[in-house]
Design a protein around this motif. Structure first.
Motif, short mmCIF file in Angstrom:
data_model
loop_
_atom_site.label_atom_id
_atom_site.label_comp_id
_atom_site.label_asym_id
_atom_site.label_seq_id
_atom_site.Cartn_x
_atom_site.Cartn_y
_atom_site.Cartn_z
N ALA A 37 0.82 -1.21 0.00
CA ALA A 37 0.00 0.00 0.00
C ALA A 37 0.85 1.26 0.00
CB ALA A 37 -0.95 0.01 1.20
N ARG A 38 2.14 1.14 -0.22
CA ARG A 38 3.03 2.29 -0.25
C ARG A 38 3.33 2.68 -1.70
NH1 ARG A 38 2.76 3.28 5.05
NH2 ARG A 38 3.13 1.41 6.29
N THR A 39 3.18 3.93 -1.99
CA THR A 39 3.51 4.40 -3.32
C THR A 39 5.01 4.67 -3.42
OG1 THR A 39 3.27 6.76 -2.83
CG2 THR A 39 1.26 5.54 -3.45
N GLU A 40 5.47 4.92 -4.64
CA GLU A 40 6.88 5.28 -4.82
C GLU A 40 7.22 6.57 -4.08
OE1 GLU A 40 4.45 7.57 -7.07
OE2 GLU A 40 4.55 5.39 -7.33
N VAL A 41 6.27 7.46 -3.91
CA VAL A 41 6.51 8.71 -3.17
C VAL A 41 6.61 8.44 -1.68
CG1 VAL A 41 5.50 10.93 -2.54
CG2 VAL A 41 5.51 10.19 -4.93
N ASP A 42 5.73 7.59 -1.13
CA ASP A 42 5.83 7.22 0.29
C ASP A 42 7.22 6.68 0.61
OD1 ASP A 42 3.09 7.80 0.73
OD2 ASP A 42 2.49 5.75 0.21
N LEU A 43 7.71 5.77 -0.22
CA LEU A 43 9.00 5.14 0.02
C LEU A 43 10.14 6.13 -0.12
CD1 LEU A 43 8.23 1.89 -2.00
CD2 LEU A 43 8.35 2.07 0.50
N ALA A 44 10.09 6.94 -1.18
CA ALA A 44 11.17 7.91 -1.40
C ALA A 44 11.20 8.97 -0.32
CB ALA A 44 11.00 8.56 -2.77
N ALA A 45 10.05 9.46 0.09
CA ALA A 45 10.01 10.51 1.10
C ALA A 45 10.65 10.04 2.40
CB ALA A 45 8.58 10.97 1.34
N ALA A 46 10.45 8.78 2.75
CA ALA A 46 11.02 8.25 3.99
C ALA A 46 12.54 8.30 3.96
CB ALA A 46 10.53 6.81 4.21
N VAL A 47 13.16 7.88 2.86
CA VAL A 47 14.62 7.88 2.82
C VAL A 47 15.17 9.29 2.65
CG1 VAL A 47 14.89 5.49 2.06
CG2 VAL A 47 14.62 7.27 0.34
N LEU A 48 14.46 10.16 1.95
CA LEU A 48 14.92 11.54 1.82
C LEU A 48 14.93 12.24 3.17
CD1 LEU A 48 13.12 12.66 -1.48
CD2 LEU A 48 15.56 12.13 -1.18
N VAL A 82 7.80 15.49 -6.46
CA VAL A 82 6.71 15.13 -5.55
C VAL A 82 7.27 14.58 -4.24
CG1 VAL A 82 4.63 13.74 -5.26
CG2 VAL A 82 5.18 14.69 -7.51
N ALA A 83 8.27 13.72 -4.34
CA ALA A 83 8.86 13.13 -3.15
C ALA A 83 9.59 14.17 -2.31
CB ALA A 83 9.81 12.00 -3.55
N ALA A 84 10.25 15.12 -2.95
CA ALA A 84 10.93 16.19 -2.20
C ALA A 84 9.92 17.00 -1.39
CB ALA A 84 11.70 17.09 -3.17
N LEU A 85 8.80 17.32 -1.99
CA LEU A 85 7.76 18.04 -1.25
C LEU A 85 7.18 17.19 -0.13
CD1 LEU A 85 5.93 19.76 -4.25
CD2 LEU A 85 7.31 20.90 -2.49
N ALA A 86 6.93 15.91 -0.42
CA ALA A 86 6.38 15.02 0.59
C ALA A 86 7.34 14.83 1.75
CB ALA A 86 6.05 13.66 -0.03
#
Length: 410
Positions: A37-48, A82-86
């Motif tokens: 249930a995790r999108t590519e943005v959810d995953l990327a935002a966590a590591v960023l 999108v991930a940077a903003l998230a």
């Protein structure tokens, strides 16, 4: 001290040389399971967020200049922005999304290094992310059905499916079924040992609840992984009984192939001048190469790419203390290591010492960056002396290879 650790010590490193000073990844989930249930943005935002926290804790000041992320199967648009903003990096931080298929994450790190080396940025976050679980289905307008992937080459060039290509590579390079099975057992056994010893703990960030607001995926399965999902104890005798997975007369099986996976990884790249003032250790990005090869034999790409990178650096394979290769298929890894003079089945501890994508999983757009994170842990976190050298490399559908050479600086 051996040649592998003594050569190229950090004295005399140029001030604009790009250096990785922080590196994180998520646990890797098998598609449809732990991160389903995790999108590519959810995953990327966590590591960023984790990498940003690490750089601030190390004393790196100033704004993030850019975020560069690999992603192969996302929804389109600029996933990195999108991930940077998230991740809460602010509206002034742009983003660049890279698609070089299985080497996307590694290509993103190399692009970040180029920005730093050129003097255009003093802090760039780079890596990759992939959510095969939530990737949209794709179809051409008016077509009766969707398609599994885009073409990697135009007609009349060969464009094999990756499993069939691995079978063909095994035949051409005489990589036997027995060796493939043995390598898969090795990868899983090493990953399990690394889990048990806690060697992954410092590099991993858990992915908690997804960002607030509407989501394109269901709410079920929002648990938190606490290990890489794929790694398991393999029985060699059972592995030997698995049928060919891709071609009737092939030797590649489900057990010697990497799984479709979800995950993300990111690193922070700064100039050597910044690292030296702070007095923190890091991985200097010394040389790289991206090359083409026969599209019919895409798994071969790391061979010419590694040779080109070594030539640019003036190094040899003997100088390398650690090698991280994206393990798409055991056949592909063995064909490449045979050609480069590496022998992971003969006791060479340098190659994927804690297992690779066969055991951990292969989130396509992130795997190349995962390799850099693994080198950071194996060399920097483990306390390797200045001058210790490593290699990250990946093969790419369509006939490409990417290789990056790194060196510990302290």
């Amino acid at each position: 001290m051996t040649a592998r650790t003594a050569l190229g010590a950090s004295s005399g490193v140029a001030e604009d040389a790009p250096v990785v000073v922080a590196a994180r990844r998520t646990w890797i989930g098998t598609a449809g399971y732990g991160h389903r249930a995790r999108t590519e943005v959810d995953l990327a935002a966590a590591v960023l967020r984790a990498v940003t926290d690490d750089t601030r804790a190390a004393g790196v000041e100033g704004a993030v200049a850019d975020v560069v992320l690999g992603c192969c199967t996302g929804p389109g648009g600029n996933v990195a922005r999108v991930a940077a903003l998230a991740a809460g990096l602010g509206v002034r931080v742009p983003g660049l999304t890279v698609d070089r298929q299985c080497a996307s994450g590694l290509a993103a790190v190399l692009l970040a290094a180029q920005q730093v080396r050129a003097g255009d940025a003093r802090l760039v976050l780079a890596g990759g992310t992939e959510s095969a679980s939530t990737a949209p289905a794709r179809t051409f307008r008016g077509a009766p059905a969707g398609y599994a992937r885009a073409a990697f080459t135009p007609v009349p060039w060969a464009d094999p499916q990756m499993g069939a290509a691995a079978d063909a590579l095994a035949r051409r390079r005489t990589v036997t079924r027995e060796r493939q099975d043995a390598y898969a057992v090795r990868s899983h056994a090493r990953a399990l040992a690394a889990h048990a010893a806690g060697r992954f703990d410092a590099e991993v960030v858990g992915v908690g609840a997804p960002q607030a607001g509407p989501s394109r995926v269901p709410t079920a399965g929002r648990g938190r992984l606490d290990r890489d999902e794929r790694a398991r104890r393999l029985d060699g005798s059972r592995l030997a009984r698995l049928p060919a997975a891709f071609t009737p007369d092939g030797t590649v099986t489900a057990g010697t192939s990497s799984p479709v996976s979800d995950g993300a990884a990111a690193v922070a790249v700064v100039p050597e001048a910044v690292r030296r003032v702070l007095g923190v250790p890091g991985l200097r990005l010394v040389a790289s190469a991206t090359v083409g090869c026969d599209p019919a034999e895409p798994g071969w790409g790391p061979v010419p790419a590694t040779r080109a990178a070594l030539d640019r650096a003036g190094w040899s394979v003997d100088d390398l203390a650690a090698v991280e290769m994206v393990e798409a298929f055991a056949a592909q890894v063995l064909a490449v290591t045979d050609a480069l003079g590496l022998d992971p089945l003969g006791g060479d501890e340098r190659v994927c010492a804690d297992g690779g994508a066969l055991a951990l999983g292969h989130p396509w757009g992130a795997s190349g960056a995962v390799s850099v994170v693994r080198l950071f842990s194996r060399l920097v976190r483990a306390g390797a002396p200045a001058g210790t050298r490593g290699l990250a490399t990946a093969a790419v559908g369509g006939g490409l290879g990417v290789a990056a050479l790194v060196e510990v600086v302290r």
